[in-house]
Design a protein around this motif. Sequence first.
Motif, mmCIF file in Angstrom:
data_model
loop_
_atom_site.group_PDB
_atom_site.id
_atom_site.type_symbol
_atom_site.label_atom_id
_atom_site.label_comp_id
_atom_site.label_asym_id
_atom_site.label_seq_id
_atom_site.Cartn_x
_atom_site.Cartn_y
_atom_site.Cartn_z
ATOM 1 N N ASP A 14 0.803 -1.210 0.000
ATOM 2 C CA ASP A 14 0.000 0.000 0.000
ATOM 3 C C ASP A 14 0.843 1.270 0.000
ATOM 4 O O ASP A 14 0.395 2.315 0.437
ATOM 5 C CB ASP A 14 -0.937 0.003 1.203
ATOM 6 C CG ASP A 14 -0.204 -0.149 2.524
ATOM 7 O OD1 ASP A 14 -0.857 -0.084 3.558
ATOM 8 O OD2 ASP A 14 1.019 -0.356 2.507
ATOM 9 N N ARG A 27 -2.694 8.321 6.839
ATOM 10 C CA ARG A 27 -3.652 7.756 5.881
ATOM 11 C C ARG A 27 -4.215 6.427 6.386
ATOM 12 O O ARG A 27 -5.422 6.178 6.318
ATOM 13 C CB ARG A 27 -2.961 7.564 4.530
ATOM 14 C CG ARG A 27 -3.848 6.979 3.459
ATOM 15 C CD ARG A 27 -3.146 6.933 2.117
ATOM 16 N NE ARG A 27 -1.838 6.332 2.150
ATOM 17 C CZ ARG A 27 -1.620 5.005 2.067
ATOM 18 N NH1 ARG A 27 -2.621 4.185 1.957
ATOM 19 N NH2 ARG A 27 -0.396 4.525 2.078
ATOM 20 N N LEU A 28 -3.331 5.574 6.908
ATOM 21 C CA LEU A 28 -3.787 4.289 7.422
ATOM 22 C C LEU A 28 -4.676 4.457 8.645
ATOM 23 O O LEU A 28 -5.661 3.745 8.822
ATOM 24 C CB LEU A 28 -2.584 3.394 7.753
ATOM 25 C CG LEU A 28 -1.739 2.973 6.551
ATOM 26 C CD1 LEU A 28 -0.520 2.190 7.017
ATOM 27 C CD2 LEU A 28 -2.564 2.155 5.576
ATOM 28 N N THR A 30 -6.625 7.112 9.395
ATOM 29 C CA THR A 30 -7.941 7.619 9.010
ATOM 30 C C THR A 30 -8.764 6.550 8.314
ATOM 31 O O THR A 30 -9.977 6.485 8.501
ATOM 32 C CB THR A 30 -7.806 8.863 8.113
ATOM 33 O OG1 THR A 30 -6.956 8.557 7.015
ATOM 34 C CG2 THR A 30 -7.246 10.041 8.885
ATOM 35 N N ALA A 31 -8.110 5.691 7.544
ATOM 36 C CA ALA A 31 -8.840 4.600 6.894
ATOM 37 C C ALA A 31 -9.394 3.631 7.937
ATOM 38 O O ALA A 31 -10.522 3.149 7.817
ATOM 39 C CB ALA A 31 -7.928 3.863 5.924
ATOM 40 N N LYS A 32 -8.610 3.372 8.975
ATOM 41 C CA LYS A 32 -9.065 2.472 10.035
ATOM 42 C C LYS A 32 -10.229 3.098 10.804
ATOM 43 O O LYS A 32 -11.202 2.412 11.142
ATOM 44 C CB LYS A 32 -7.905 2.170 10.988
ATOM 45 C CG LYS A 32 -8.227 1.161 12.028
ATOM 46 C CD LYS A 32 -7.008 0.835 12.875
ATOM 47 C CE LYS A 32 -7.352 -0.186 13.935
ATOM 48 N NZ LYS A 32 -6.201 -0.502 14.790
ATOM 49 N N ASP A 34 -12.349 5.324 9.633
ATOM 50 C CA ASP A 34 -13.516 5.370 8.746
ATOM 51 C C ASP A 34 -14.189 4.020 8.616
ATOM 52 O O ASP A 34 -15.385 3.935 8.329
ATOM 53 C CB ASP A 34 -13.117 5.877 7.358
ATOM 54 C CG ASP A 34 -12.776 7.360 7.371
ATOM 55 O OD1 ASP A 34 -13.171 8.054 8.332
ATOM 56 O OD2 ASP A 34 -12.104 7.818 6.426
ATOM 57 N N ALA A 35 -13.436 2.944 8.842
ATOM 58 C CA ALA A 35 -13.992 1.606 8.696
ATOM 59 C C ALA A 35 -14.789 1.177 9.929
ATOM 60 O O ALA A 35 -15.501 0.187 9.876
ATOM 61 C CB ALA A 35 -12.869 0.605 8.441
#
Length: 64
Positions: A14, A27-28, A30-32, A34-35
């Motif tokens: 990634d 980034r990782l 915020t992705a976590k 958001d999930a």
Amino acid sequence: MSDEDPITDPADADDIPGETPAQKALRLKTAKLDARPKPPRGGRFQREQAARIAAGKSKPWMTR
């Protein structure tokens, strides 16, 4: 065999070219976030949340 096999090495899977480690971590993260499952929006749930009494109102002896 090469140690840098892009198919089996998850660290390189990634990566974005030109991205700093701090940017990648953000980034990782915020992705976590958001999930994660989010509470229901609108409807009865929101009305019940708005109708709740304030935190200190249930203990009148705690006020001065």
